[in-house]
Design an enzyme around this catalytic site. Structure first.
Site, PDB file in Angstrom:
ATOM      1  CD  GLU A   1      -2.619  -1.385   2.027  1.00  0.00           C
ATOM      2  OE1 GLU A   1      -2.564  -0.405   3.326  1.00  0.00           O
ATOM      3  OE2 GLU A   1      -4.449  -2.685   2.377  1.00  0.00           O
TER       4      GLU A   1
ATOM      5  CG  ASN B   1      -1.344  -6.577  -1.845  1.00  0.00           C
ATOM      6  OD1 ASN B   1      -1.448  -7.004  -1.930  1.00  0.00           O
ATOM      7  ND2 ASN B   1      -1.765  -6.716  -0.158  1.00  0.00           N
TER       8      ASN B   1
ATOM      9  CG  HIS C   1     -10.408  -5.264   0.126  1.00  0.00           C
ATOM     10  ND1 HIS C   1     -10.751  -6.152   0.549  1.00  0.00           N
ATOM     11  CD2 HIS C   1      -8.817  -4.834   0.129  1.00  0.00           C
ATOM     12  CE1 HIS C   1      -9.546  -6.753   1.835  1.00  0.00           C
ATOM     13  NE2 HIS C   1      -8.427  -6.256   1.361  1.00  0.00           N
TER      14      HIS C   1
ATOM     15  CD  GLU D   1      -4.684  -7.680   1.705  1.00  0.00           C
ATOM     16  OE1 GLU D   1      -5.675  -6.378   2.274  1.00  0.00           O
ATOM     17  OE2 GLU D   1      -4.215  -7.595   1.315  1.00  0.00           O
TER      18      GLU D   1
ATOM     19  CG  ASP E   1     -12.852  -8.599   1.256  1.00  0.00           C
ATOM     20  OD1 ASP E   1     -12.829  -7.411   0.349  1.00  0.00           O
ATOM     21  OD2 ASP E   1     -12.273  -8.303   2.333  1.00  0.00           O
TER      22      ASP E   1
END
Ligand code: G3I
Length: 335
Positions: free
Chosen positions: A152, A193, A229, A258, A260
């Protein structure tokens, strides 16, 4: 209390259904990990490995674990020189016992780092970061398939986030981190990432330009992690596949790290159907790009998910419900 026979039979039948739902794959095609040649993973918190039903579905469906918090710098070294490997060891041991791989998460991040870093000089922060990478990667050398080395580091406009690392060490910290990481465990794939980098946008373009330059300089970076996300209140990022293709053309692997898809609560059939289409599009985009090597979700069950605590009024973001039953999203990708 004495139970009558019909009550005993009802309880026995319920127990049988529960046992069956854990033992039998959620799809006739087989578990998720068996229907693809991609790595299929889930983030896991070590404390949840105490739940037998949770473990059972986890090992049945997934071939990789990412520790949700246990490998972050603040977790493993809360005070300088004072290490706490309990959670990280538990996850790595569990993975080995169950023949699963591990995605290491994460080494250099602006969040969840120990407070003592704030008081270090630039030179000291640099050596502390190198030592952190050496110590953590060294401890698990040969046992981690891939590492999120830098996490990030971009703002939404594609500029560099003014993290403690950026401010004190300057632009070179990224190349340094990857070189130290390669030296610490040459067998691990090394990733950068980030989130909101699914489609082609200012942030993913900032990332693209930087990794292109780093590759040209010979910095050992193997892939990019796209967190993924998503929320159904936003449109699906339609350029997801094209975005992955431009990174693949640089010679990089791509991992969905990750995933979702949160929905407004309470969830209902229509919302879960929309969610299912988002999951299916993520799955399909990854399978359309040969360099997309991994599909990992940030937790697999609504029983344990970071979403409701962070986005009040949203949730139900995972492939399985709180009772570990497959949701429409699961059924859409694994009918
Ligand atoms: O461990 C303490 C506990 O001792 C204390 O009682 C409790 C009280 O709030 O907090 C616990 O720490 C929490 C920690 O999770 C462990 O549960 C933190 O408050 C909480 O902020 C932390 O949240 C994690 C978050 O990263 C931190 O930024 C989430 O679980 C985790 O899912 C989330 O994961 C991140 C990825 O690393 C990077 N990408 C985004 C993703 C979602 O935010």
């Amino acid at each position: 209390m004495k139970l009558r026979l019909p009550q005993v039979l009802a309880i026995t039948a319920a127990a049988a259904v529960m046992a069956t739902s854990q033992a039998v794959p959620a799809s006739a095609a087989g578990p998720l990990k068996s229907i693809t040649n991609r790595v299929v993973g889930s983030a896991v918190a070590a404390q949840n490995l105490n739940e037998a039903d949770f473990k059972s579905v986890l090992t049945r469906e997934f071939g990789n674990i990412t520790p949700e918090n246990e490998m972050k710098w603040a977790s493993v070294e809360p005070n300088r020189g004072q290490y706490n490997w309990g959670g990280a060891d538990a996850i790595v041991n569990f993975a080995q016992q169950n023949r699963m791989t591990v995605r290491g998460h994460t080494l250099v991040w602006h969040s969840q780092y120990p407070n003592y870093l704030n008081n270090l000089s630039a030179a000291d922060l640099r050596s502390a970061t190198q030592q952190h990478i050496n110590t953590e990667m060294g401890r698990y050398k040969g046992k981690i398939r891939a590492w999120d080395v830098v996490n990030e580091m971009f703002n939404e406009d594609g500029s560099r986030r003014q993290s403690i690392f950026q401010q004190k060490l300057g632009d070179g910290y990224v190349a340094d981190a990857f070189r130290w990481a390669r030296a610490a465990d040459p067998s691990a794939k090394l990733y950068i990432n980030d989130y909101n980098t699914e489609g082609i946008n200012a942030k993913s373009t900032g990332l693209y330009n930087m990794v292109k330059a780093l590759k040209q300089q010979g910095v050992p970076i193997d892939g990019i992690g796209i967190q993924t996300h998503l929320a159904t209140k936003y449109a699906f990022p339609s350029s997801f596949r094209q975005n992955m293709e431009r990174f693949a053309a640089l010679g990089l692997d791509i991992a969905i790290t990750e995933a979702d898809v949160r929905v407004p609560l309470p969830a209902d059939a229509a919302k879960l159907n929309t969610q299912a289409s988002y999951y299916k599009q993520i799955w399909d985009a990854c399978h359309a790009v040969s360099r997309c090597v991994e599909f990992t979700t940030w937790g697999y069950t609504d029983r344990h998910s970071w979403i409701p605590g962070t986005f009040p009024g949203e949730g139900a973001a995972c492939l399985f419900d709180t009772n570990l039953r497959p949701k429409p999203a699961y059924q859409r990708i694994n009918p």
